[in-house]
Design a protein around this motif. Sequence first.
Motif, PDB file in Angstrom:
ATOM      1  N   GLU A   8       0.856  -1.180   0.000  1.00  0.00           N
ATOM      2  CA  GLU A   8       0.000   0.000   0.000  1.00  0.00           C
ATOM      3  C   GLU A   8       0.893   1.230   0.000  1.00  0.00           C
ATOM      4  OE1 GLU A   8      -3.118   0.446   2.794  1.00  0.00           O
ATOM      5  OE2 GLU A   8      -4.143  -1.414   2.216  1.00  0.00           O
ATOM      6  N   VAL A   9       0.598   2.164  -0.902  1.00  0.00           N
ATOM      7  CA  VAL A   9       1.422   3.366  -1.014  1.00  0.00           C
ATOM      8  C   VAL A   9       0.522   4.578  -1.203  1.00  0.00           C
ATOM      9  CG1 VAL A   9       3.402   2.136  -1.981  1.00  0.00           C
ATOM     10  CG2 VAL A   9       1.683   3.096  -3.507  1.00  0.00           C
ATOM     11  N   ASP A  10       1.064   5.745  -0.823  1.00  0.00           N
ATOM     12  CA  ASP A  10       0.382   7.015  -1.057  1.00  0.00           C
ATOM     13  C   ASP A  10       0.955   7.648  -2.317  1.00  0.00           C
ATOM     14  OD1 ASP A  10      -1.251   7.055   1.323  1.00  0.00           O
ATOM     15  OD2 ASP A  10       0.590   7.397   2.450  1.00  0.00           O
ATOM     16  N   VAL A  11       0.061   8.050  -3.228  1.00  0.00           N
ATOM     17  CA  VAL A  11       0.499   8.733  -4.450  1.00  0.00           C
ATOM     18  C   VAL A  11      -0.100  10.134  -4.438  1.00  0.00           C
ATOM     19  CG1 VAL A  11       0.920   6.703  -5.864  1.00  0.00           C
ATOM     20  CG2 VAL A  11      -1.396   7.590  -5.685  1.00  0.00           C
ATOM     21  N   ILE A  12       0.750  11.128  -4.642  1.00  0.00           N
ATOM     22  CA  ILE A  12       0.341  12.532  -4.548  1.00  0.00           C
ATOM     23  C   ILE A  12       0.763  13.235  -5.838  1.00  0.00           C
ATOM     24  CG2 ILE A  12       0.508  14.655  -3.210  1.00  0.00           C
ATOM     25  CD1 ILE A  12       1.554  12.837  -0.885  1.00  0.00           C
ATOM     26  N   ALA A  13      -0.211  13.609  -6.624  1.00  0.00           N
ATOM     27  CA  ALA A  13       0.089  14.323  -7.863  1.00  0.00           C
ATOM     28  C   ALA A  13       0.516  15.756  -7.549  1.00  0.00           C
ATOM     29  CB  ALA A  13      -1.129  14.308  -8.784  1.00  0.00           C
ATOM     30  N   GLY A  14       1.174  16.380  -8.497  1.00  0.00           N
ATOM     31  CA  GLY A  14       1.653  17.745  -8.306  1.00  0.00           C
ATOM     32  C   GLY A  14       0.526  18.765  -8.368  1.00  0.00           C
ATOM     33  N   ASP A  15       0.694  19.853  -7.621  1.00  0.00           N
ATOM     34  CA  ASP A  15      -0.272  20.950  -7.654  1.00  0.00           C
ATOM     35  C   ASP A  15      -0.040  21.805  -8.900  1.00  0.00           C
ATOM     36  OD1 ASP A  15      -1.148  20.083  -5.182  1.00  0.00           O
ATOM     37  OD2 ASP A  15       0.141  21.495  -4.076  1.00  0.00           O
ATOM     38  N   GLY A  16      -1.133  22.381  -9.408  1.00  0.00           N
ATOM     39  CA  GLY A  16      -0.997  23.305 -10.521  1.00  0.00           C
ATOM     40  C   GLY A  16      -0.387  24.624 -10.061  1.00  0.00           C
ATOM     41  N   GLY A  17       0.370  25.271 -10.927  1.00  0.00           N
ATOM     42  CA  GLY A  17       0.966  26.568 -10.595  1.00  0.00           C
ATOM     43  C   GLY A  17      -0.084  27.675 -10.617  1.00  0.00           C
ATOM     44  N   ASP A  18       0.166  28.713  -9.877  1.00  0.00           N
ATOM     45  CA  ASP A  18      -0.767  29.847  -9.815  1.00  0.00           C
ATOM     46  C   ASP A  18      -0.659  30.712 -11.068  1.00  0.00           C
ATOM     47  OD1 ASP A  18      -1.451  29.032  -7.270  1.00  0.00           O
ATOM     48  OD2 ASP A  18      -0.016  30.389  -6.293  1.00  0.00           O
ATOM     49  N   GLY A  19      -1.805  31.251 -11.500  1.00  0.00           N
ATOM     50  CA  GLY A  19      -1.775  32.296 -12.517  1.00  0.00           C
ATOM     51  C   GLY A  19      -1.341  33.605 -11.866  1.00  0.00           C
ATOM     52  N   ILE A  20      -0.859  34.554 -12.660  1.00  0.00           N
ATOM     53  CA  ILE A  20      -0.372  35.812 -12.073  1.00  0.00           C
ATOM     54  C   ILE A  20      -1.080  37.012 -12.711  1.00  0.00           C
ATOM     55  CG2 ILE A  20       1.885  34.762 -11.669  1.00  0.00           C
ATOM     56  CD1 ILE A  20       2.937  36.757 -13.856  1.00  0.00           C
ATOM     57  N   VAL A  21      -0.972  38.118 -12.006  1.00  0.00           N
ATOM     58  CA  VAL A  21      -1.451  39.401 -12.523  1.00  0.00           C
ATOM     59  C   VAL A  21      -0.242  40.189 -13.025  1.00  0.00           C
ATOM     60  CG1 VAL A  21      -2.573  41.582 -11.960  1.00  0.00           C
ATOM     61  CG2 VAL A  21      -3.415  39.438 -10.957  1.00  0.00           C
ATOM     62  N   ALA A  22      -0.260  40.541 -14.292  1.00  0.00           N
ATOM     63  CA  ALA A  22       0.833  41.321 -14.877  1.00  0.00           C
ATOM     64  C   ALA A  22       0.282  42.127 -16.049  1.00  0.00           C
ATOM     65  CB  ALA A  22       1.959  40.401 -15.334  1.00  0.00           C
ATOM     66  N   PHE A  23       0.976  43.226 -16.383  1.00  0.00           N
ATOM     67  CA  PHE A  23       0.557  44.077 -17.488  1.00  0.00           C
ATOM     68  C   PHE A  23       1.752  44.368 -18.380  1.00  0.00           C
ATOM     69  CE2 PHE A  23      -2.498  44.816 -14.141  1.00  0.00           C
ATOM     70  CZ  PHE A  23      -3.711  44.851 -14.815  1.00  0.00           C
ATOM     71  N   ARG A  24       1.432  44.614 -19.629  1.00  0.00           N
ATOM     72  CA  ARG A  24       2.485  44.941 -20.598  1.00  0.00           C
ATOM     73  C   ARG A  24       3.074  46.307 -20.262  1.00  0.00           C
ATOM     74  NH1 ARG A  24      -0.288  44.503 -26.279  1.00  0.00           N
ATOM     75  NH2 ARG A  24       1.814  45.084 -26.975  1.00  0.00           N
ATOM     76  N   ARG A  25       4.363  46.402 -20.336  1.00  0.00           N
ATOM     77  CA  ARG A  25       5.039  47.680 -20.116  1.00  0.00           C
ATOM     78  C   ARG A  25       6.020  47.883 -21.263  1.00  0.00           C
ATOM     79  NH1 ARG A  25       1.386  48.151 -17.248  1.00  0.00           N
ATOM     80  NH2 ARG A  25       1.324  48.507 -14.984  1.00  0.00           N
ATOM     81  N   GLU A  26       5.499  48.410 -22.348  1.00  0.00           N
ATOM     82  CA  GLU A  26       6.333  48.605 -23.520  1.00  0.00           C
ATOM     83  C   GLU A  26       6.461  50.089 -23.828  1.00  0.00           C
ATOM     84  OE1 GLU A  26       5.181  46.172 -26.821  1.00  0.00           O
ATOM     85  OE2 GLU A  26       4.590  44.494 -25.523  1.00  0.00           O
ATOM     86  N   LYS A  27       7.604  50.467 -24.347  1.00  0.00           N
ATOM     87  CA  LYS A  27       7.945  51.885 -24.516  1.00  0.00           C
ATOM     88  C   LYS A  27       6.940  52.649 -25.372  1.00  0.00           C
ATOM     89  CE  LYS A  27      11.836  54.837 -25.800  1.00  0.00           C
ATOM     90  NZ  LYS A  27      13.242  54.857 -26.251  1.00  0.00           N
ATOM     91  N   TYR A  28       6.527  52.058 -26.465  1.00  0.00           N
ATOM     92  CA  TYR A  28       5.647  52.776 -27.380  1.00  0.00           C
ATOM     93  C   TYR A  28       4.214  52.235 -27.354  1.00  0.00           C
ATOM     94  CZ  TYR A  28      10.068  54.548 -29.059  1.00  0.00           C
ATOM     95  OH  TYR A  28      11.307  55.142 -29.126  1.00  0.00           O
ATOM     96  N   VAL A  29       3.853  51.550 -26.244  1.00  0.00           N
ATOM     97  CA  VAL A  29       2.476  51.065 -26.075  1.00  0.00           C
ATOM     98  C   VAL A  29       1.922  51.749 -24.842  1.00  0.00           C
ATOM     99  CG1 VAL A  29       0.975  49.050 -25.796  1.00  0.00           C
ATOM    100  CG2 VAL A  29       3.124  48.859 -27.080  1.00  0.00           C
ATOM    101  N   PRO A  30       1.238  52.894 -25.027  1.00  0.00           N
ATOM    102  CA  PRO A  30       0.807  53.681 -23.865  1.00  0.00           C
ATOM    103  C   PRO A  30      -0.248  52.987 -23.012  1.00  0.00           C
ATOM    104  CG  PRO A  30      -0.155  54.553 -25.886  1.00  0.00           C
ATOM    105  CD  PRO A  30       0.838  53.532 -26.309  1.00  0.00           C
TER     106      PRO A  30
END
Length: 332
Positions: A8-30
């Motif tokens: 008898e064994v315990d099997v533990i699948a991996g957790d999904g990674g979190d999504g993040i909050v981010a915004f584009r910061r480009e020089k000519y994209v106001p």
Amino acid sequence: MQFIDQAEVDVIAGDGGDGIVAFRREKYVPAGGPAGGNGGPGGSIYLRAVTRLQTLLDFRYAHRFKAGNGQRGGPKNMTGAAGDDLHLDVPCGTVVYDATTQELLGDLVTPDQVLLVAQGGKGGLGNRHFLSNRNRAPEHALPGLPGEERRIRLELKLLAEVGIIGLPNAGKSTLIAALSAARPKIADYPFTTLIPNLGVVRRPTGDGTVFADIPGLIEGAHTGLGLGHEFLRHIERTRLLLHVVDATAEDPIENYHIIQQELQAYGHTLAERPQILALNKIDALDSATQADLVAALQAETDTSVHGISAVTGAGLQPMLQHIWDTLDPAII
């Protein structure tokens, strides 16, 4: 090597990674939009049947297995890396149950057969996923989902076409040694054989047939007495049972009935499985006694009775031919 056929064994699948909050910061994209990436999925756990293993020894001391977690998302709409899957090798013939619910999860019979036993968690969504006409700058993301976790029970049932059964000291180990290249421990006392022994017996066609010497059958074996309850399951997959009876025993006919009663009590259709009866150690009896005993045993059953001697080889070829004819009537 230890023979371990349950774990008898315990099997533990991996957790999904979190999504993040981010915004584009480009020089000519106001007016940069949301650019938070999704989290990566967690790794899953699989069992894989392999021919190189004959026991569940690898699970004797390791009882907990965990797959890799998914990585969180990144900026610039980058999805996080997926967690590494985990593949665990088990012998062919391994049956897998959920140890909590007793649900049958799978039966790994063929080489390279794969079974998913724990599903990795999904990665969370980054804020780019929530962009809409109403919400041009979403500031929320979702966390990853946890991976599946469960306790599983592994049971090994040997893959053999012919199962050799009988009371201790009937000569089963000597017989499989005489028929194949198997070299089991042999001695003149009960329960010499503590683990099932496998041997490959060559057919007239040149193919090999696997025979299994099943130890531990005594009266009451189906209730757990002796070693029988532990090993009776190994003959559940067999196509044919070769019942070996000691001709020199005090009451060979009673010994025959003891085994038949155990098969009936254990269930799993073992009592209905085709059988061939081998009266062993006839070299210790005179010809008249041999004939009388074979006739008496034949009167107790519809099964054909073969007088044999595993030590001298007497009667083995006719018995083998009967086995081949039973397994495959087309074999000449």
